[in-house]
Motif scaffolding. Sequence first.
Motif, PDB file in Angstrom:
ATOM      1  N   PRO A 237      -0.610   2.064   5.110  1.00 30.77           N
ATOM      2  CA  PRO A 237       0.423   2.108   4.066  1.00 30.77           C
ATOM      3  C   PRO A 237       1.753   1.511   4.507  1.00 30.77           C
ATOM      4  O   PRO A 237       2.153   1.606   5.661  1.00 30.77           O
TER       5      PRO A 237
ATOM      6  N   ARG B 149      -6.436   1.553   3.783  1.00 27.57           N
ATOM      7  CA  ARG B 149      -5.581   0.532   4.373  1.00 27.57           C
ATOM      8  C   ARG B 149      -4.308   1.174   4.926  1.00 27.57           C
ATOM      9  O   ARG B 149      -3.949   2.293   4.570  1.00 27.57           O
TER      10      ARG B 149
ATOM     11  N   TYR C 198      -2.978   5.311  -2.697  1.00 25.37           N
ATOM     12  CA  TYR C 198      -3.845   6.418  -2.305  1.00 25.37           C
ATOM     13  C   TYR C 198      -3.156   7.711  -2.733  1.00 25.37           C
ATOM     14  O   TYR C 198      -2.037   8.005  -2.294  1.00 25.37           O
TER      15      TYR C 198
ATOM     16  N   GLY D 212      -2.470  -4.879  -4.244  1.00 29.09           N
ATOM     17  CA  GLY D 212      -1.982  -3.675  -3.596  1.00 29.09           C
ATOM     18  C   GLY D 212      -2.932  -2.507  -3.787  1.00 29.09           C
ATOM     19  O   GLY D 212      -3.998  -2.631  -4.404  1.00 29.09           O
ATOM     20  N   GLN D 213      -2.555  -1.344  -3.253  1.00 31.31           N
ATOM     21  CA  GLN D 213      -3.406  -0.160  -3.354  1.00 31.31           C
ATOM     22  C   GLN D 213      -2.539   1.097  -3.282  1.00 31.31           C
ATOM     23  O   GLN D 213      -1.557   1.144  -2.532  1.00 31.31           O
TER      24      GLN D 213
ATOM     25  N   VAL E  16       0.868  -1.179   0.000  1.00 29.94           N
ATOM     26  CA  VAL E  16       0.000   0.000   0.000  1.00 29.94           C
ATOM     27  C   VAL E  16       0.902   1.225   0.000  1.00 29.94           C
ATOM     28  O   VAL E  16       1.797   1.348   0.847  1.00 29.94           O
TER      29      VAL E  16
END
Length: 285
Positions: A193, A191, A102, A99-100, A76
């Motif tokens: 990081p 979420r 932001y 994964g992500q 993340v």
Amino acid sequence: MAELGYSKLKGARRRVAKLRFGLARRLMGRCELRDGDNAYRFDPASFRELWRISSIYLKEVGTIELIRQELREGDVFCDIGANVGLYSLMAASRVGETGQVYAFEPLAANFASLVESIRRNGFCRRITPFSLALTDAPGVFPFHYMSLEAGSSGSQLHAAVDVDEQDYVPLVTEMKYGTSLDDLIAAGTMRVPNVIKIDVDGNEARILRGMRQLLNGSQRPRAVSVEVNAREKDALFGFMEAQGYAFASRNDTMGGLRQIGAGTDPEQVAYNAVFRPAEEAVAAC
């Protein structure tokens, strides 16, 4: 008849304006950014945005290397000060489907280009954009525009002060909602990081204070990259040390290296500092 004539003239002017706009966009052109085996497509909304895209491999080599070397499948990543989304796209290619990313960008024109870049490159599921500003406590604060162009930087939350600590007269001031990273995580909005990049031209200390719980938690980030200027250096380094983080490396920008080459004291030049949990930083030495 006079009304009909005016309507035709108005319609003709509108068509000419559309043609001029269309020609300007075609002259500017769509562009592609290569990143190893990956390629990202853009449709720049301004020359400034086009320049930002085309100069990325010269401007901040250290940030690119951090993303390339640090991120892996399932991670993340927080891109705080995402601008038009260049680093967010690079991160999304590396964190994979699990994964992500932001991406935080409060300037309206930048945010519009950011979401278009996300859509154009097919990362709607991997990148979540936020048009709010990060700070140390929730509230509504003045956001001062230094520029209205996509690809621009320097606009500021709270006070209209540039990176050289000089007051500037904003083109416009918007009331913008701001909150802390800790509050967003606690609310389940995002979420936790693994890697964070902060580059907001002057509000870095407030943003770090707004993630104190994260930095001291059981899932603390393994790397935090922060833009450091001479004014805030001692306070920023002291804060990170108090949270159990140690300075790991320095990444100078193209502009910073130019200043150093011209004889400026390196400690008076803004740069990106990478911090890691102290025990990991010591082990890496």
